[in-house]
Scaffold this active site. Structure first.
Site, PDB file in Angstrom:
ATOM      1  N   ARG A  67       0.008  13.510   5.508  1.00 26.74           N
ATOM      2  CA  ARG A  67       1.655  13.719   5.705  1.00 26.74           C
ATOM      3  C   ARG A  67       2.329  15.051   5.797  1.00 26.74           C
ATOM      4  O   ARG A  67       3.376  15.028   5.907  1.00 26.74           O
ATOM      5  CB  ARG A  67       2.247  12.730   4.658  1.00 26.74           C
ATOM      6  CG  ARG A  67       1.898  11.344   4.574  1.00 26.74           C
ATOM      7  CD  ARG A  67       2.013  10.551   5.664  1.00 26.74           C
ATOM      8  NE  ARG A  67       1.906   9.081   5.466  1.00 26.74           N
ATOM      9  CZ  ARG A  67       1.208   8.409   6.455  1.00 26.74           C
ATOM     10  NH1 ARG A  67       1.059   8.800   7.702  1.00 26.74           N
ATOM     11  NH2 ARG A  67       1.074   7.057   6.273  1.00 26.74           N
ATOM     12  N   ASP A 309      -8.527   5.243   4.947  1.00 29.83           N
ATOM     13  CA  ASP A 309      -7.173   5.197   5.639  1.00 29.83           C
ATOM     14  C   ASP A 309      -5.896   5.130   4.847  1.00 29.83           C
ATOM     15  O   ASP A 309      -4.964   4.524   4.948  1.00 29.83           O
ATOM     16  CB  ASP A 309      -7.141   3.920   6.371  1.00 29.83           C
ATOM     17  CG  ASP A 309      -6.091   3.937   7.616  1.00 29.83           C
ATOM     18  OD1 ASP A 309      -5.319   5.022   7.891  1.00 29.83           O
ATOM     19  OD2 ASP A 309      -5.892   2.996   8.291  1.00 29.83           O
TER      20      ASP A 309
END
Ligand code: DOR
Ligand code: ZN
Length: 436
Positions: A67, A309
């Site tokens: 992120r 993931d």
């Protein structure tokens, strides 16, 4: 040079076919020796007693969302790699769907610099296939390769245009980069928020059929055959998808694939109370798909890696209506116990589980890690396969808490994580220093 001797453990290294009572000597940042217990002498070495533990090559997560840059309220390179080492990972590969997207060297350089300064483990960036993940124009693939990307992927999005995908594969082949696909035909998945099934009808949520995934897997296998490029199918979740990959492998096509812990642990039945922590893409599938995943794991050589993931999202992304909520869950801290549950159930051998966390992903991406061979970097995971614990929301290391496994009893956890000979995580003390 600093020496550390890890003794009394059960050492498992699929890359050397070792499973047994072996000691391991680290000298500086390298593995100096692996020898039957008691045969390694190093009077000056610091001792780690691994009695009752498994000593494994450091785990590699080939599918992580860190992120940063852009969504630092969800996760940063520092917090994501802290979560990684506490889950036993010594390397993570971070996806390109940041803001700005990692579609050029300046973003890759930024990630590399941040990882060097604040990362607890190795970070391998994955570049975008198309600029802005928009599917319209190819990213600068040469530039991404030169700056250190280990693969390219539009993960989170699917490149719908077959010709563009063909082009991307041709370029990627020239640069020896795998293309990682998030297989989803948007014309079939549009507005869908969960698996299409009896459950989606019952809950009144529009579904995504397995065919949306299967069709794209089939297309990309055909294009891998046409171009000779390497396609890696991310988070494979369907029975037919598994069949397609298996057949393609048998035909000698360069295709590899990964499975996530959530897709082999949960089914769409978990969605009964609209908890958005069970919403991800691809969605949780049926019990039959989970059965197919387990069969494929038992058969071996279909799946190349277990990948998390890890997709952190904040409260504002998740604690809203189901159809508006973001897809994805955190996974770095729960991958090991969820995989160990398969070992206890007889689906996987412990050595095979470790292969899927180490030499499997290393092989897919051409990384040098995933091994305890003498001379290799000393990236090591020491874990207790029987340690019972419960995932307490307040003790989650990741900045985001979007896990469907909160309050679930788990078994097995990393006790010590070592990167380049340096202890970066100790279960008694937490993160113990950045890797740089
Ligand atoms: O559930 C998912 N979330 N799947 C993806 O492929 C992307 C990810 C994200 O970035 O949140
Ligand atoms: Zn992803």
């Amino acid at each position: 040079m600093k020496k550390t001797l890890i003794k009394n453990g059960r050492l498992i290294d699929p890359s050397q076919g070792i499973d047994g009572a072996f000691d391991l000597l680290i000298s500086g940042d390298k593995i100096a020796q692996v020898a039957p217990q008691g045969r390694t002498s190093a009077a000056d070495a610091e001792i780690i007693d691994a009695k009752g533990m498994v000593v494994s090559p450091g785990f590699i997560d080939m599918h992580t969302h860190l992120r940063e840059p852009g969504f630092e309220y969800k996760e940063t390179i520092a917090s994501g790699t802290a979560a990684a080492v506490s889950g036993g990972f010594t390397s993570v590969c971070c996806m390109a769907n940041t803001d700005p997207v990692n579609d050029n060297a300046s973003v890759t350089d930024y990630i590399n610099r941040k990882a060097h300064d604040s990362g607890f483990c190795r970070v391998y960036p994955i570049g975008a296939v198309t600029k802005g993940l928009k599917g319209e124009e190819l990213a600068s693939i040469a530039e991404l390769k030169t700056s250190g990307c280990v693969a390219i992927s539009d993960d989170g999005n699917t490149l719908q245009d077959g010709n563009m995908m063909r082009l991307a594969l041709s370029y990627a082949k020239g640069f020896d980069l795998p293309v990682i696909t998030h297989s989803m035909d948007k014309s079939l998945s549009e507005n869908g928020h969960m698996n299409e099934s009896f459950m989606s009808t019952k809950l009144g949520i529009k579904g995504i059929p397995n065919a949306a995934e299967d069709i794209m897997i089939a297309r990309d296998i055909m294009l891998a055959e046409l171009t000779g490029a390497h396609v890696h199918v991310a988070h494979l979740s369907t029975r037919q998808g598994i069949r397609l990959v298996k057949e393609a492998k048998q035909r000698g096509i360069k295709v590899t694939c990964e499975v996530t812990p959530h897709h082999f642990t949960l089914t769409d039945a978990s969605l009964s109370d609209y908890n958005t922590n069970f919403k991800m893409s691809p969605p949780l599938r049926s019990a039959d798909d989970v059965r197919a995943i387990k069969e494929a794991l038992s058969e071996k050589n279909i799946f190349d890696a277990i990948a998390t993931d890890h997709a952190p999202h904040g409260i504002i992304d998740k604690e809203i209506e189901f159809d508006k909520a973001a897809s994805g869950i955190i996974g770095l801290e729960t991958a090991l116990p969820l995989a160990l549950a398969l070992v206890r159930d007889g689906v996987l051998g412990l050595d095979e589980m470790i292969r899927l966390f180490t030499m499997g992903p290393a092989g897919v991406l051409g990384l040098s890690g995933g091994t305890l061979k003498e001379g290799a970097a000393a990236d090591i995971t020491i874990f207790d396969p029987d340690h019972a614990w419960v995932l307490d929301r307040r003790r989650i290391v990741s900045k985001s808490k979007n896990s469907p496994f909160i309050d679930m009893p788990l078994k097995g956890r990393a006790i010590k994580t070592i990167v380049s000979g340096k202890l970066v995580f100790d279960a008694m003390r937490g993160q113990t220093g950045v890797h740089s």
